[in-house]
Enzyme design. Structure first.
Site, PDB file in Angstrom:
ATOM      1  CG  LEU B  61      -2.095  -1.187   1.285  1.00 44.42           C
ATOM      2  CD1 LEU B  61      -3.101  -1.083   2.496  1.00 44.42           C
ATOM      3  CD2 LEU B  61      -2.956  -0.704  -0.069  1.00 44.42           C
ATOM      4  CG  ASP B 152       7.312  -9.201  -0.065  1.00 40.73           C
ATOM      5  OD1 ASP B 152       7.842 -10.063  -0.647  1.00 40.73           O
ATOM      6  OD2 ASP B 152       6.787  -7.981  -0.569  1.00 40.73           O
ATOM      7  CG  ASP B 305       4.183  -8.955  -5.171  1.00 45.39           C
ATOM      8  OD1 ASP B 305       4.364  -7.942  -4.284  1.00 45.39           O
ATOM      9  OD2 ASP B 305       5.269  -9.567  -5.451  1.00 45.39           O
TER      10      ASP B 305
END
Ligand SMILES: [Zn+2]
Lengths: 343, 430
Positions: B61, B152, B305
């Protein structure tokens, strides 16, 4: 021919032979007292170099000037480009300046492809070397050099080091070319594999397995890890530059071991057929991939490759920008002289 | 805004028989035929498929720090358009979501947006540096209630750190979501390593760099009795390892992205950075293996993703372009195209892979629930017969970096309900 020259794979056999034949015409211009043709008068050629390469830039510059084009050299060093301006903004600037052709050298593979296909500019794009991808004009000048030596005699055969011949109209059918060295990082090797295959030559790539890309078994060529095994059946041996720093990334153990296994020294040169030539795109690491006595021998075409580069690049720009007129219609020297006075 | 009461009429619930679904006060009040529309806003849904609200385990985001590419508000609006009612916000923001303070900030922004629940993912290590464990317990205990931890964008490559993280999160039923990428094998990597990278002269990202980490991590998870989740699994070899680990009964789950179900590295021949993503697009054989694995359940779920980038980060040469693609608004269409229209999954299984299982892995309550009386009304209505070309100009996301521009894809989300409130109606944001 296409509007751009991005990859040697874009060239058909007819395209390639047209370029090589045109380059022979251009070479003859170089032998005249006035080395200029008026063909590209009023046209603008931009040399856009994001990577230092004085020899390639000078070669393109000389070629464009001999065709009477206006040449703008745009080097990334010390310009807005090095201050973070994007390729896109640079391209838009060049477009505003009315560039008819952009000769681009870039450290990133694919940058010329991007420039040609993104709609940022309208002119022709010539790839002067992109990353580890391609260097099509280098392959053309290599093919031109090979043709003069290996198909330049009157009977279409080799000239046996009795000066370069003229192979106009011919291809390289059946010639055996061995390319040795850092294929993984070499744009010269990639372009040569494409172009030499198109021209009918048999290419063998020789390198330690670490310096060959994954998937090479799909390339239209042979692969060998053993240089000595292929020398006797090579009509031309092209030595690629090997950066010494590669050993730090474990591509090979030491310079000495590389040189011993893959370098071309006098003993190896003696194993070549009598007519075979030795090539190098430069700049050389003497003592690393090529011994000094080999580089300076009668078989070496290394200096000739440099002058052939200008002829080939003239031919490429002429054909991309001047239209597809056959080389026979090139203006005579007299015309050139008149134009020279007027300009 | 919708009224408190909504009647979805004639929808095929999970692709089954046509039913009416009555929503009242944020919950499913009734499921049946011929339900009374009295006092309710009626949504005619004949021919459409009703799914539980989609759940994404892997969304970037970008807020805080890269609000030029996405904010929690624009990202959750994009999520709603894509049929999502909950997304997991990845931790690689600026600052990194490695403290209770940052995860609570993101969680609160999600609450304020009102379009989609935002469940923050906490970083495994401080600053995603892979050196020191972040305060995982504090993030778990925070208002955000973090259960998924991930560095990530980077791999937790140190085996000891990974082992400790896997063990530590057991205390609060957490899971470590690994971005599997052996860093030394992928230095400067630009695309999948294979015949295409060799031809294009782009540095390769070999499958073994993903597979070797997955192999290590499933063994570690088994050794310490923890659960591990594999992010964006992308190779046939990775599928084999996860299949083997599951056959041992180990607690391993995995996700696949929509783009890895559809696109291959052949597209990189264009040198268009819209196809630059990490892990990279792989080969046709990998795509086939991923689809089969999602169908047979070896891969548990689809995760987008979603990785927004401003245009200048893509409008450039390949080597300097950012990695990633937006995906929230096209995910369901790509899944329909690759899995449903090919006969590999039915709609009930889509509900499983895009809602039930991701909610279970993320330990979300209130999402990934069956469409039945008394359940929270997090619902997504899909028109599977729709066909249309993807138009990035119409995206709700702030970014446009989609690889599907102009591609005709099936299916469209016509309505999304978050606890009974329509966030999307007639295919448009409410
Ligand atoms: Zn990732």
């Amino acid at each position: 021919m296409k509007r751009h020259l991005i990859s040697a794979a874009d060239l058909t056999r007819d395209d390639a032979i047209l370029i090589l034949d045109t380059a022979e015409e251009m070479a003859r211009v170089a032998d005249r007292p006035i080395k200029k043709l008026p063909t590209l008068r009023g046209r603008t050629v931009v040399n856009l170099f994001f990577e230092d390469s004085t020899r390639t830039r000078i070669s393109f510059e000389a070629a464009a000037k001999r065709l009477s084009a206006d040449v703008i050299n745009f080097s990334a060093k010390g310009s807005s480009v090095s201050k973070g301006e994007s390729l896109k903004d640079t391209a838009l600037t060049l477009e505003a300046m009315g560039a008819d052709a952009v000769v681009i050298r870039h450290h990133a593979s694919g940058a010329p492809h991007r420039l040609a296909n993104s709609g940022w500019i309208g002119g022709s794009v010539v790839n002067a070397g992109d990353g580890t991808h391609e260097h099509p004009t280098q392959a053309l000048l290599d093919a031109f050099t090979m043709r003069r030596h290996l198909a330049g005699a009157a009977d279409g055969g080799p000239v046996h080091h009795r000066g370069p011949g003229d192979g106009t109209g011919r291809d390289l059918e059946g010639r055996r070319v061995t390319i040795v060295g850092d294929v993984l990082h070499s744009r010269v090797a990639r372009s040569n594999v494409h172009l030499l295959g198109t021209l009918g030559a048999h290419v063998t790539l020789v390198a330690p397995p670490t310096l060959l890309p994954i998937g090479i078994e799909n390339w239209p060529c042979e692969v060998s890890y053993d240089l000595d095994a292929v020398l006797a059946k090579s009509d031309a041996v092209m030595m690629l530059r090997v950066q010494r720093e590669r050993m730090n990334a474990a591509f090979f153990p030491t310079e000495r071991e590389y040189s011993r296994r893959y370098g071309l020294d006098a003993a190896r040169m003696a194993a070549l057929p009598e007519h075979a030539i030795v090539m190098h795109p430069g700049p050389m690491n003497r003592g690393m991939e090529i011994a000094a006595e080999v580089a300076d021998s009668v078989r070496s075409t290394i200096v000739e490759q440099v002058s052939n580069g200008v002829s080939v690049r003239m031919a490429v720009m002429y054909l991309l920008l001047g239209g597809a007129a056959p080389p026979a219609e090139l203006p005579a020297a007299a015309t050139a002289r008149t134009e020279e006075k007027n300009s | 805004m919708s009224t408190d009461k909504t009647l979805i009429r004639g929808a095929k619930v999970l692709g089954g028989d046509q039913q009416d679904v009555l929503i009242e006060n944020g919950t499913v009040a009734a499921v049946g035929t011929g339900l009374d529309p009295e006092g309710a806003t009626v949504v005619e849904a004949a021919g459409q498929v009703l799914l539980p609200g989609l759940v994404d385990l892997h969304t970037h985001l970008r807020e805080p720090g890269r609000e030029d590419s996405e904010t929690v508000l624009t990202g959750t609006r994009a999520a709603a358009v894509g049929g999502f009612t909950a997304v997991h916000a990845m931790a690689n923001t600026f600052p990194v979501a490695d403290t209770a303070g940052v995860v609570e900030q993101v969680w609160r922004l999600g609450k304020e947006s009102g379009y989609c629940d935002v469940q923050p993912v906490g970083a495994v290590t401080v600053g995603l540096e892979g050196k020191q464990l972040a305060e995982l317990g504090a993030m778990a205990d925070s208002a955000a209630g973090v259960r998924v931890f991930s560095d990530d964008g980077k791999c937790v490559d140190d085996a000891v750190i990974m082992r400790r993280a896997l063990e530590y999160v057991k205390a609060f039923d957490g899971v470590v979501a690994q971005h599997a990428q052996e860093p030394r094998l992928t230095e400067g990597a630009q695309m999948n390593e294979g015949p295409v990278s060799g031809e294009l002269g782009l540095r390769g990202w070999p499958a073994v760099a993903e597979e070797s980490i997955i192999a290590r991590d499933v063994l570690l998870a088994a050794h310490v009795g923890s659960r591990v989740h594999i992010c964006h699994l992308s190779t046939a070899g990775s599928v084999e390892i996860v299949r083997w680990a599951k056959s041992k009964g180990w607690n391993v789950t995995a996700e696949v992205t929509p783009h890895h179900l559809l696109l291959t590295d052949e597209l990189v021949r264009s040198y268009d950075p819209v196809y630059k993503v990490n892990p990279p697009l792989r080969t046709e054989a990998d795509v086939r293996a991923l689809r089969e694995a999602l169908a047979d359940g070896t891969i548990d779920c689809v995760a987008t993703d979603h990785a927004p980038h401003p245009s200048e980060d893509k409008d450039c040469e390949w080597a300097v372009a950012a990695m990633g693609m937006v995906g929230l608004e096209t995910a369901l269409s790509v899944v329909q195209h690759t899995m449903v229209d090919t006969g590999l999954l039915d709609w009930a299984a889509v509900a499983d892979r895009m809602s039930f299982r991701p909610a279970l892995i993320g330990r979300l309550s209130g999402h990934g629930r069956p469409v039945s009386t008394g359940e929270p009304a997090n619902l997504t209505l899909v028109d599977p017969d729709y066909r249309g070309a993807v138009d990035p100009a119409g995206f709700a996301s702030r970014s446009r970096n989609t690889p599907y521009a102009g591609l005709e894809l099936p299916g469209r989300v016509t309505a999304t309900f978050l606890r009974g409130k329509a966030t999307v109606l007639d295919g448009k944001l409410v």
